[in-house]
Design an enzyme around this catalytic site. Structure first.
Site, PDB file in Angstrom:
ATOM      1  N   ASP A 140       0.861  -1.179   0.000  1.00 41.69           N
ATOM      2  CA  ASP A 140       0.000   0.000   0.000  1.00 41.69           C
ATOM      3  C   ASP A 140       0.903   1.237   0.000  1.00 41.69           C
ATOM      4  O   ASP A 140       1.301   1.729  -1.054  1.00 41.69           O
ATOM      5  CB  ASP A 140      -0.912  -0.085   1.219  1.00 41.69           C
ATOM      6  CG  ASP A 140      -2.018   0.937   1.205  1.00 41.69           C
ATOM      7  OD1 ASP A 140      -2.241   1.548   0.146  1.00 41.69           O
ATOM      8  OD2 ASP A 140      -2.666   1.141   2.243  1.00 41.69           O
TER       9      ASP A 140
ATOM     10  N   ASP B 198      -6.363 -10.134   5.584  1.00 37.40           N
ATOM     11  CA  ASP B 198      -7.321 -10.193   6.684  1.00 37.40           C
ATOM     12  C   ASP B 198      -7.944  -8.839   6.978  1.00 37.40           C
ATOM     13  O   ASP B 198      -7.429  -7.788   6.604  1.00 37.40           O
ATOM     14  CB  ASP B 198      -6.612 -10.657   7.965  1.00 37.40           C
ATOM     15  CG  ASP B 198      -5.677  -9.573   8.515  1.00 37.40           C
ATOM     16  OD1 ASP B 198      -4.781  -9.130   7.770  1.00 37.40           O
ATOM     17  OD2 ASP B 198      -5.869  -9.155   9.681  1.00 37.40           O
TER      18      ASP B 198
ATOM     19  N   ARG C 278      -8.971 -14.528   5.962  1.00 38.66           N
ATOM     20  CA  ARG C 278      -7.764 -14.935   5.225  1.00 38.66           C
ATOM     21  C   ARG C 278      -8.025 -16.175   4.371  1.00 38.66           C
ATOM     22  O   ARG C 278      -7.408 -16.367   3.325  1.00 38.66           O
ATOM     23  CB  ARG C 278      -6.618 -15.265   6.186  1.00 38.66           C
ATOM     24  CG  ARG C 278      -6.026 -14.072   6.925  1.00 38.66           C
ATOM     25  CD  ARG C 278      -4.718 -14.487   7.596  1.00 38.66           C
ATOM     26  NE  ARG C 278      -4.296 -13.573   8.653  1.00 38.66           N
ATOM     27  CZ  ARG C 278      -3.536 -12.498   8.468  1.00 38.66           C
ATOM     28  NH1 ARG C 278      -3.147 -12.180   7.247  1.00 38.66           N
ATOM     29  NH2 ARG C 278      -3.182 -11.730   9.481  1.00 38.66           N
TER      30      ARG C 278
HETATM   31  P1  IMP Z   1       2.122  -0.580   3.707  1.00 41.11           P
HETATM   32  O1  IMP Z   1       2.520  -0.949   2.290  1.00 41.11           O
HETATM   33  O2  IMP Z   1       3.302  -0.359   4.609  1.00 41.11           O
HETATM   34  O3  IMP Z   1       1.144   0.555   3.731  1.00 41.11           O
HETATM   35  O4  IMP Z   1       1.377  -1.776   4.408  1.00 41.11           O
HETATM   36  C1  IMP Z   1       0.923  -2.873   3.787  1.00 41.11           C
HETATM   37  C2  IMP Z   1       0.273  -3.764   4.827  1.00 41.11           C
HETATM   38  O5  IMP Z   1      -1.028  -3.247   5.139  1.00 41.11           O
HETATM   39  C3  IMP Z   1       0.061  -5.138   4.289  1.00 41.11           C
HETATM   40  O6  IMP Z   1       1.117  -6.001   4.619  1.00 41.11           O
HETATM   41  C4  IMP Z   1      -1.264  -5.552   4.913  1.00 41.11           C
HETATM   42  O7  IMP Z   1      -1.048  -6.156   6.178  1.00 41.11           O
HETATM   43  C5  IMP Z   1      -2.006  -4.262   5.119  1.00 41.11           C
HETATM   44  N1  IMP Z   1      -2.979  -3.971   4.039  1.00 41.11           N
HETATM   45  C6  IMP Z   1      -2.930  -2.966   3.125  1.00 41.11           C
HETATM   46  N2  IMP Z   1      -4.018  -2.966   2.341  1.00 41.11           N
HETATM   47  C7  IMP Z   1      -4.783  -4.010   2.753  1.00 41.11           C
HETATM   48  C8  IMP Z   1      -6.055  -4.532   2.318  1.00 41.11           C
HETATM   49  O8  IMP Z   1      -6.726  -4.045   1.396  1.00 41.11           O
HETATM   50  N3  IMP Z   1      -6.517  -5.604   3.014  1.00 41.11           N
HETATM   51  C9  IMP Z   1      -5.850  -6.181   4.044  1.00 41.11           C
HETATM   52  N4  IMP Z   1      -4.654  -5.737   4.472  1.00 41.11           N
HETATM   53  C10 IMP Z   1      -4.126  -4.639   3.845  1.00 41.11           C
HETATM   54 MG    MG Z   2      -3.074  -7.329   8.131  1.00 43.81          MG
END
Ligand code: IMP
Ligand code: MG
Length: 194
Positions: free
Chosen positions: A112, A168, A174
């Site tokens: 994300d 999740d 999951r």
């Molecule tokens: P980031 O890239 O550091 O913002 O974080 C990514 C993490 O956020 C992932 O490893 C997931 O645990 C969680 N995440 C982001 N988007 C989603 C989603 O749409 N569903 C479930 N978990 C998500």
């Molecule tokens: Mg998570």
């Protein structure tokens, strides 16, 4: 598609839409496996997955890789919501394998902002692998704060919260075999958690 949801009873009822059916996931993962098998021929790569979300993706991808590989896992946990927002995570399970001089392929379920992954990659890079590439199944480009080169990518997703196939909401959903959009009411009743 309706049937895929129905088989999962109350979990299925919480899903507003199926964004990616199980068959489409498997087809794309087979493509990724073929490409990785060609690119890493003769390199005996170490495939590293980040628990827990990568479980299903890793299991399916590895069975589509036709060259010898080794596998290992890491697990991280957030210190706090604020720390997580800045990408700081605590390594709660480290690799068992030394990666100095190894070809490492890092598998991630979803990216994300990219903050978490960036932090982990820095940690791994410091151990001087021969190469370190990323294979992500779901990419959400709209919130990206840090540019991370993604050598392999399964799907681009819109900026919506999705569950299933390892992803999740509060540790639930999951085990759905597809990627689904959660009903707004489910999210609303429990705001503020990943
Ligand atoms: P980031 O890239 O550091 O913002 O974080 C990514 C993490 O956020 C992932 O490893 C997931 O645990 C969680 N995440 C982001 N988007 C989603 C989603 O749409 N569903 C479930 N978990 C998500
Ligand atoms: Mg998570």
């Amino acid at each position: 598609m309706e049937d895929a949801r129905k088989a999962f009873g109350s979990m299925g009822n919480d899903i507003q839409d199926i964004l990616i059916p199980a068959e489409a996931l498997q087809k794309r993962i087979a493509d990724l496996g073929r490409q990785i098998s060609l690119d890493y021929l003769g390199l005996n790569p170490l495939v590293v997955g980040i628990l827990k979300g990568v479980l299903f993706f890793m299991a399916d991808l590895l069975r589509n890789i036709t060259i010898p590989i080794e596998m290992d896992f890491i697990a991280v946990s957030s210190y706090s919501a604020e720390a997580r927002d800045q990408g700081y995570v605590r390594l709660v399970k480290d690799l068992e394998t030394p990666i100095h001089g190894r070809h490492v392929l890092f598998l991630e379920d979803v990216i994300d902002t990219g903050l978490t992954l960036n932090y982990i990659l820095q940690n791994l890079r410091a151990r001087q692998p021969a190469s370190l590439e990323v294979c992500v199944l779901f990419n959400k480009p709209e919130h990206r704060l840090i540019d991370i080169p993604l050598k392999y990518k399964g799907f681009d997703l819109p900026d919506q919260f999705v569950v299933g196939y390892g992803l999740d909401y509060r540790e639930k959903y999951r085990n759905l075999p597809f990627i689904g959009l959660l009903n707004a009411e489910v999210l609303k009743s429990n705001r503020g958690s990943k």
